[in-house]
Motif scaffolding. Structure first.
Motif, PDB file in Angstrom:
ATOM      1  N   VAL A   1     -14.387  41.673  55.152  1.00 45.78           N
ATOM      2  CA  VAL A   1     -13.485  42.436  54.278  1.00 45.78           C
ATOM      3  C   VAL A   1     -12.061  42.343  54.828  1.00 45.78           C
ATOM      4  N   ARG A   2     -11.104  42.374  53.889  1.00 44.78           N
ATOM      5  CA  ARG A   2      -9.688  42.249  54.269  1.00 44.78           C
ATOM      6  C   ARG A   2      -8.856  43.383  53.704  1.00 44.78           C
ATOM      7  N   GLY A   3      -7.755  43.683  54.388  1.00 41.63           N
ATOM      8  CA  GLY A   3      -6.858  44.713  53.893  1.00 41.63           C
ATOM      9  C   GLY A   3      -5.547  44.657  54.653  1.00 41.63           C
ATOM     10  N   GLU A   4      -4.546  45.322  54.089  1.00 40.78           N
ATOM     11  CA  GLU A   4      -3.196  45.212  54.642  1.00 40.78           C
ATOM     12  C   GLU A   4      -2.934  46.168  55.800  1.00 40.78           C
ATOM     13  N   ARG A   5      -3.616  47.323  55.781  1.00 41.77           N
ATOM     14  CA  ARG A   5      -3.221  48.370  56.725  1.00 41.77           C
ATOM     15  C   ARG A   5      -4.427  48.988  57.417  1.00 41.77           C
ATOM     16  N   LEU A   6      -4.235  49.381  58.669  1.00 41.91           N
ATOM     17  CA  LEU A   6      -5.268  50.128  59.385  1.00 41.91           C
ATOM     18  C   LEU A   6      -5.149  51.607  59.041  1.00 41.91           C
ATOM     19  N   ARG A   7      -6.267  52.314  59.084  1.00 45.80           N
ATOM     20  CA  ARG A   7      -6.243  53.763  58.896  1.00 45.80           C
ATOM     21  C   ARG A   7      -5.815  54.427  60.208  1.00 45.80           C
ATOM     22  N   GLU A   8      -5.620  55.734  60.159  1.00 43.99           N
ATOM     23  CA  GLU A   8      -5.106  56.431  61.348  1.00 43.99           C
ATOM     24  C   GLU A   8      -6.028  56.304  62.551  1.00 43.99           C
ATOM     25  N   ASP A   9      -7.326  56.102  62.294  1.00 42.70           N
ATOM     26  CA  ASP A   9      -8.261  55.995  63.420  1.00 42.70           C
ATOM     27  C   ASP A   9      -8.325  54.572  63.975  1.00 42.70           C
ATOM     28  N   GLY A  10      -7.441  53.686  63.499  1.00 41.39           N
ATOM     29  CA  GLY A  10      -7.378  52.339  64.056  1.00 41.39           C
ATOM     30  C   GLY A  10      -8.394  51.376  63.460  1.00 41.39           C
ATOM     31  N   THR A  11      -9.036  51.770  62.358  1.00 40.16           N
ATOM     32  CA  THR A  11      -9.989  50.860  61.713  1.00 40.16           C
ATOM     33  C   THR A  11      -9.459  50.407  60.354  1.00 40.16           C
TER      34      THR A  11
ATOM     35  N   MET B   1      -2.075  41.245  57.897  1.00 42.09           N
ATOM     36  CA  MET B   1      -3.360  41.369  57.230  1.00 42.09           C
ATOM     37  C   MET B   1      -4.482  41.525  58.277  1.00 42.09           C
ATOM     38  N   TYR B   2      -5.401  42.428  57.974  1.00 44.06           N
ATOM     39  CA  TYR B   2      -6.525  42.636  58.879  1.00 44.06           C
ATOM     40  C   TYR B   2      -7.827  42.194  58.217  1.00 44.06           C
ATOM     41  N   GLU B   3      -8.811  41.932  59.047  1.00 41.35           N
ATOM     42  CA  GLU B   3     -10.087  41.418  58.570  1.00 41.35           C
ATOM     43  C   GLU B   3     -11.164  41.982  59.488  1.00 41.35           C
ATOM     44  N   VAL B   4     -12.285  42.386  58.903  1.00 42.54           N
ATOM     45  CA  VAL B   4     -13.432  42.785  59.716  1.00 42.54           C
ATOM     46  C   VAL B   4     -14.641  42.017  59.210  1.00 42.54           C
ATOM     47  N   CYS B   5     -15.435  41.474  60.140  1.00 40.81           N
ATOM     48  CA  CYS B   5     -16.614  40.688  59.783  1.00 40.81           C
ATOM     49  C   CYS B   5     -17.838  41.218  60.508  1.00 40.81           C
ATOM     50  N   VAL B   6     -18.927  41.324  59.764  1.00 46.93           N
ATOM     51  CA  VAL B   6     -20.213  41.691  60.345  1.00 46.93           C
ATOM     52  C   VAL B   6     -21.236  40.648  59.897  1.00 46.93           C
ATOM     53  N   ALA B   7     -22.068  40.199  60.817  1.00 46.27           N
ATOM     54  CA  ALA B   7     -23.061  39.170  60.491  1.00 46.27           C
ATOM     55  C   ALA B   7     -24.453  39.631  60.868  1.00 46.27           C
ATOM     56  N   THR B   8     -25.428  39.092  60.158  1.00 43.84           N
ATOM     57  CA  THR B   8     -26.825  39.314  60.518  1.00 43.84           C
ATOM     58  C   THR B   8     -27.614  38.109  60.014  1.00 43.84           C
TER      59      THR B   8
ATOM     60  N   LEU C   1      -9.417  48.170  50.571  1.00 47.35           N
ATOM     61  CA  LEU C   1      -9.714  46.784  50.949  1.00 47.35           C
ATOM     62  C   LEU C   1      -9.249  45.859  49.825  1.00 47.35           C
ATOM     63  N   SER C   2      -8.682  44.708  50.192  1.00 49.54           N
ATOM     64  CA  SER C   2      -8.157  43.816  49.160  1.00 49.54           C
ATOM     65  C   SER C   2      -9.151  42.744  48.738  1.00 49.54           C
ATOM     66  N   SER C   3      -9.962  42.229  49.661  1.00 49.36           N
ATOM     67  CA  SER C   3     -10.903  41.179  49.257  1.00 49.36           C
ATOM     68  C   SER C   3     -12.150  41.180  50.129  1.00 49.36           C
ATOM     69  N   LEU C   4     -13.169  40.523  49.601  1.00 42.70           N
ATOM     70  CA  LEU C   4     -14.486  40.435  50.242  1.00 42.70           C
ATOM     71  C   LEU C   4     -14.941  38.981  50.213  1.00 42.70           C
ATOM     72  N   THR C   5     -15.402  38.491  51.349  1.00 41.40           N
ATOM     73  CA  THR C   5     -16.005  37.156  51.423  1.00 41.40           C
ATOM     74  C   THR C   5     -17.422  37.285  51.954  1.00 41.40           C
ATOM     75  N   VAL C   6     -18.359  36.582  51.335  1.00 38.50           N
ATOM     76  CA  VAL C   6     -19.730  36.497  51.847  1.00 38.50           C
ATOM     77  C   VAL C   6     -20.019  35.039  52.160  1.00 38.50           C
ATOM     78  N   ARG C   7     -20.414  34.789  53.388  1.00 37.04           N
ATOM     79  CA  ARG C   7     -20.795  33.426  53.795  1.00 37.04           C
ATOM     80  C   ARG C   7     -22.286  33.390  54.074  1.00 37.04           C
ATOM     81  N   ILE C   8     -22.975  32.431  53.490  1.00 40.96           N
ATOM     82  CA  ILE C   8     -24.405  32.245  53.691  1.00 40.96           C
ATOM     83  C   ILE C   8     -24.621  30.914  54.414  1.00 40.96           C
ATOM     84  N   TRP C   9     -25.021  30.995  55.678  1.00 41.02           N
ATOM     85  CA  TRP C   9     -25.367  29.795  56.450  1.00 41.02           C
ATOM     86  C   TRP C   9     -26.855  29.499  56.231  1.00 41.02           C
TER      87      TRP C   9
END
Lengths: 125, 125, 125
Positions: free
Chosen positions: A37-47, A1-8, A103-111
């Motif tokens: 965001v989460r997902g099972e597989r990377l695309r061909e460009d590695g993302t 499983m892969y995950e990408v996170c962006v914060a601001t 993408l399989s799921s989305l998490t939003v965290r509010i600090w």
């Protein structure tokens, strides 16, 4: 499983309605918004998902809340603007643009500060 | 799924028993304690669990460990005070007060420093 | 469930191939590498896995990437060195040494900066 996170971050005022002690006074936070965001597989460009595109979406939500009173923001006014509710609002705003992209799921965290957060997680498909 | 996290810190000494190199000497850390509760639904007031109430519980545990030798704290003395064991001790101390409130699980993370943590997670119901 | 995490950092250059805007220019990051292992039970000495041993493994991977162009590192050259791909590379490098030790899963998180990470998670058995 892969995950990408962006914060601001964004700066906003709010007050809680109910028995919340000092939090029922008008106050504010330097919020940190983390979007994962989460997902099972990377695309061909590695993302899993283009971080630049995710960043744009995240920046858009943050801009809609920045230097505002959350209790007056469309979609939040009338609600109790707890961190949970703000996270849920961001989740609902972001999810439509992220569906149908593997993408399989989305998490939003509010600090609210570096020692307190609320998160909202849900499936994207 | 919703999640609320409250963090705090405490300063404590300990030593490990066994083949742990320098960690078997008496030393100490500025521990960071992160406590996370999860649940499916928000209450009518827009909270999963009152952050102020969670903060009080977390501060209570931290106070019981602050400026102590963990190897002499009731509930820990006799155990090897690894970060895992300290996390488990905090989990057991916090869980009873969090049951029966619509929360599904509790995680306690113990950071020994900003680059090392151990966590303990378990169901609340 | 228990979890142990060890983090470190490394400095490296890379460029992305494809439609990634400024990220297709040669640039670099102070990467933060977080490695998390999970398991159901603590051993008799109160550890899930010896943090010192995990730290050595993590430091080894970081050293193999430190002050390098990731696009020329064996195992990465030829790939698009997105944070996802770097996380996956570290996962593959670390997993063999962690199997057969009662651990259920391994996560590697690669922070490109304090506001962006990608993670790779998979079962160890």
């Amino acid at each position: 499983m892969y995950e990408v996170c962006v914060a601001t971050s964004f700066e906003a005022a709010h007050r809680l309605v109910g028995d919340f002690g000092p939090a029922s006074r008008l106050h504010g936070h330097t919020y940190r918004l983390e979007v994962v965001v989460r997902g099972e597989r990377l695309r061909e460009d590695g993302t899993l998902y283009d971080i630049g595109a995710l960043q744009e979406a995240v920046d858009g939500i943050a801009a809609s809340l920045h230097y505002r009173n959350l209790d007056e923001v469309p979609g939040l006014s009338g609600a109790n603007t707890t961190a949970e509710v703000v996270a849920s609002h961001c989740w609902e705003s972001l999810a439509p643009g992220l569906r149908g992209r593997g993408l399989s799921s989305l998490t939003v965290r509010i600090w609210e500060n570096p020692d307190v957060y609320a998160a909202c997680e849900g499936a994207l498909e």
